[in-house]
Design a protein around this motif. Sequence first.
Motif, short mmCIF file in Angstrom:
data_model
loop_
_atom_site.label_atom_id
_atom_site.label_comp_id
_atom_site.label_asym_id
_atom_site.label_seq_id
_atom_site.Cartn_x
_atom_site.Cartn_y
_atom_site.Cartn_z
N LYS A 54 0.83 -1.19 0.00
CA LYS A 54 0.00 0.00 0.00
C LYS A 54 0.87 1.26 0.00
O LYS A 54 0.59 2.22 -0.73
CB LYS A 54 -0.91 -0.01 1.22
CG LYS A 54 -1.85 1.19 1.30
CD LYS A 54 -2.73 1.12 2.53
CE LYS A 54 -3.65 2.34 2.62
NZ LYS A 54 -4.50 2.29 3.84
N GLU A 55 1.94 1.23 0.82
CA GLU A 55 2.84 2.39 0.89
C GLU A 55 3.57 2.60 -0.43
O GLU A 55 3.78 3.74 -0.86
CB GLU A 55 3.83 2.20 2.03
CG GLU A 55 3.21 2.29 3.41
CD GLU A 55 4.17 1.92 4.51
OE1 GLU A 55 4.04 2.47 5.63
OE2 GLU A 55 5.07 1.09 4.26
N VAL A 56 3.96 1.49 -1.07
CA VAL A 56 4.63 1.59 -2.38
C VAL A 56 3.70 2.20 -3.41
O VAL A 56 4.10 3.08 -4.19
CB VAL A 56 5.11 0.19 -2.84
CG1 VAL A 56 5.61 0.25 -4.28
CG2 VAL A 56 6.20 -0.33 -1.93
N LEU A 57 2.43 1.76 -3.42
CA LEU A 57 1.45 2.30 -4.37
C LEU A 57 1.22 3.78 -4.14
O LEU A 57 1.17 4.58 -5.08
CB LEU A 57 0.15 1.52 -4.25
CG LEU A 57 -0.99 1.95 -5.19
CD1 LEU A 57 -0.56 1.79 -6.64
CD2 LEU A 57 -2.26 1.15 -4.91
N GLU A 58 1.08 4.16 -2.86
CA GLU A 58 0.87 5.58 -2.54
C GLU A 58 2.07 6.41 -2.96
O GLU A 58 1.91 7.54 -3.45
CB GLU A 58 0.61 5.73 -1.04
CG GLU A 58 -0.74 5.17 -0.60
CD GLU A 58 -0.91 5.23 0.91
OE1 GLU A 58 0.10 5.52 1.61
OE2 GLU A 58 -2.03 4.99 1.40
N ARG A 59 3.25 5.87 -2.78
CA ARG A 59 4.47 6.59 -3.17
C ARG A 59 4.53 6.78 -4.69
O ARG A 59 4.88 7.86 -5.19
CB ARG A 59 5.70 5.83 -2.69
CG ARG A 59 7.02 6.51 -3.01
CD ARG A 59 8.16 5.78 -2.32
NE ARG A 59 9.44 6.37 -2.62
CZ ARG A 59 10.22 5.99 -3.64
NH1 ARG A 59 9.83 4.98 -4.42
NH2 ARG A 59 11.38 6.57 -3.86
N ARG A 60 4.16 5.74 -5.42
CA ARG A 60 4.15 5.84 -6.89
C ARG A 60 3.15 6.88 -7.36
O ARG A 60 3.41 7.63 -8.31
CB ARG A 60 3.83 4.47 -7.50
CG ARG A 60 4.97 3.47 -7.38
CD ARG A 60 4.54 2.11 -7.89
NE ARG A 60 5.63 1.14 -7.78
CZ ARG A 60 5.49 -0.17 -8.02
NH1 ARG A 60 4.28 -0.65 -8.37
NH2 ARG A 60 6.52 -0.97 -7.91
N ILE A 61 1.99 6.92 -6.69
CA ILE A 61 0.97 7.91 -7.06
C ILE A 61 1.48 9.33 -6.80
O ILE A 61 1.28 10.23 -7.60
CB ILE A 61 -0.33 7.64 -6.29
CG1 ILE A 61 -0.96 6.32 -6.75
CG2 ILE A 61 -1.32 8.80 -6.48
CD1 ILE A 61 -2.17 5.91 -5.94
N ARG A 62 2.15 9.51 -5.65
CA ARG A 62 2.70 10.84 -5.33
C ARG A 62 3.75 11.26 -6.36
O ARG A 62 3.77 12.42 -6.81
CB ARG A 62 3.33 10.82 -3.94
CG ARG A 62 2.32 10.78 -2.80
CD ARG A 62 2.98 11.15 -1.48
NE ARG A 62 4.10 10.28 -1.16
CZ ARG A 62 4.00 9.16 -0.46
NH1 ARG A 62 2.80 8.77 -0.01
NH2 ARG A 62 5.06 8.45 -0.18
N ILE A 63 4.60 10.32 -6.75
CA ILE A 63 5.62 10.62 -7.76
C ILE A 63 4.98 10.98 -9.10
O ILE A 63 5.40 11.92 -9.78
CB ILE A 63 6.59 9.43 -7.92
CG1 ILE A 63 7.40 9.24 -6.63
CG2 ILE A 63 7.52 9.64 -9.10
CD1 ILE A 63 8.26 7.99 -6.63
N LYS A 64 3.94 10.21 -9.47
CA LYS A 64 3.26 10.47 -10.73
C LYS A 64 2.60 11.83 -10.74
O LYS A 64 2.67 12.58 -11.73
CB LYS A 64 2.22 9.38 -10.99
CG LYS A 64 1.55 9.48 -12.34
CD LYS A 64 0.60 8.31 -12.56
CE LYS A 64 -0.07 8.41 -13.93
NZ LYS A 64 -1.02 7.26 -14.15
N LYS A 65 1.94 12.18 -9.62
CA LYS A 65 1.29 13.49 -9.53
C LYS A 65 2.32 14.61 -9.60
O LYS A 65 2.09 15.65 -10.23
CB LYS A 65 0.49 13.58 -8.24
CG LYS A 65 -0.79 12.77 -8.24
CD LYS A 65 -1.55 12.97 -6.94
CE LYS A 65 -2.87 12.22 -6.98
NZ LYS A 65 -3.63 12.39 -5.70
N LYS A 66 3.45 14.39 -8.94
CA LYS A 66 4.51 15.40 -8.96
C LYS A 66 5.04 15.61 -10.37
O LYS A 66 5.27 16.74 -10.80
CB LYS A 66 5.63 14.98 -8.02
CG LYS A 66 6.72 16.03 -7.85
CD LYS A 66 7.76 15.59 -6.84
CE LYS A 66 8.85 16.66 -6.67
NZ LYS A 66 9.88 16.23 -5.69
N LYS A 67 5.21 14.52 -11.11
CA LYS A 67 5.69 14.63 -12.48
C LYS A 67 4.67 15.35 -13.36
O LYS A 67 5.03 16.13 -14.23
CB LYS A 67 5.97 13.24 -13.05
CG LYS A 67 7.22 12.57 -12.47
CD LYS A 67 7.45 11.21 -13.11
CE LYS A 67 8.72 10.57 -12.58
NZ LYS A 67 8.95 9.22 -13.18
#
Length: 422
Positions: A110-123
């Motif tokens: 879950k934490e990995v998925l949330e981190r990927r989403i944050r990175i994607k939004k930042k990009k």
Amino acid sequence: MSNKATGAQTIREALTRQNEEDEDEEGKEDEESRACGVCGDLAKGYHFNALTCEGCKGFFRRAIKRSTQLCCPFLNKCTITKNNRRSCQACRFRKCQAIGMRKEMVMSEKEVLERRIRIKKKKMLVAPIQLSSQQEETIQELLCVHRSTFDSAFYRFSGFRPMDRNILPASEYNHSENEPPYTCSLSSSLSSSSSSSLCGSFEKQDNQGGEQARESTAVFTALPHVADLTTYMIQDIISFSKGLQDFRSLSIGDQIALLKGATFEVMQIRFNMVFNTKRGTWECGHFTYCIDDALRAGFQPLLLEPLLKFHHTLRKLGLQEEEYVLMQAMSLFSPDRPGVQQHSVIDELHENLAMTLKTWIDCKRTGPEKHLLYPKVMACLTEMRTMTEEYSKQVLQIQDIQPDVISPLIVEMVRKNPCNDL
């Protein structure tokens, strides 16, 4: 002199060799310092609190998530190297723990998925918004078909019955108690939108045809001309729809259902492109129309008041041609029209068009107003949906009062029963 030169050369060579030896030593020390603490392979950085290679990083993460306990088949004293690190997982894991790798630093799924989403939004925030090639092709297709089917100067509008702006007295025809007389003007009730001189610009359009119409027994004197104008617009909207590849790919039944539901809305979007907000008139080439013309054609204030307000609201948004054509397409490809069968296909087309419109606004518009433009356009589309049912109802009422004036195409478009052909 030669001895001095030889000595200088020897010193230079010695210094060069010493520098090279120093660089070699530094390189060796750097390689040693970058060695994985578990297997000795080249380390890429610190992972879970220790300097490790990518292989041992992944192994430690997987080992933490294992449900079974690791066991060494030997004496729990295996030497872990780059070449044999896969031979004993238990000793390799023990070595990971020994160099300081911490299991609490391993993120859950879950934490990995949330981190990927944050990175994607930042990009997405950093990267400039651009139209995709498919979105650009969609806009170009819509523009091409629109321009070939919408005659903003109304040069192709010919063979029509003339406009008569006379309103016969209510005493000249019978109406029930529930039907209001159609002799009032909207100028008073729409004072905020229409000008008191709305009809002053129409003197140039009155001709012998108007006199001929006044001699007839027709109740709605402007109805013949308005019916011809509407028929002309519907025919162009059908041509617009058939010019779109996505529309042609649908079944005939769905094509008919979409057209019956969207024709009024697409017609209003097109009329809005020639609407003059200052005068409250539609400037269709050498024709100029006001809201009172619709009143003289038999339409009632229940429809005309929100319709005029809608045209003022939409026109003040200052839409570009690309935004107008995307609005037309979004209205056409509405999956919730009565009789539609391919809901999922049409819904996907509608969503793609909505995303294209939003991306276009984000790319091409500047200033703070662009952030509210998309929701305002969507609100206008929703507003039209509320007027479509009333429009169909009033057309059928006019048809009952004054038959044989409205074309069969108009009647077919507003009737709820399915038609057989386009």
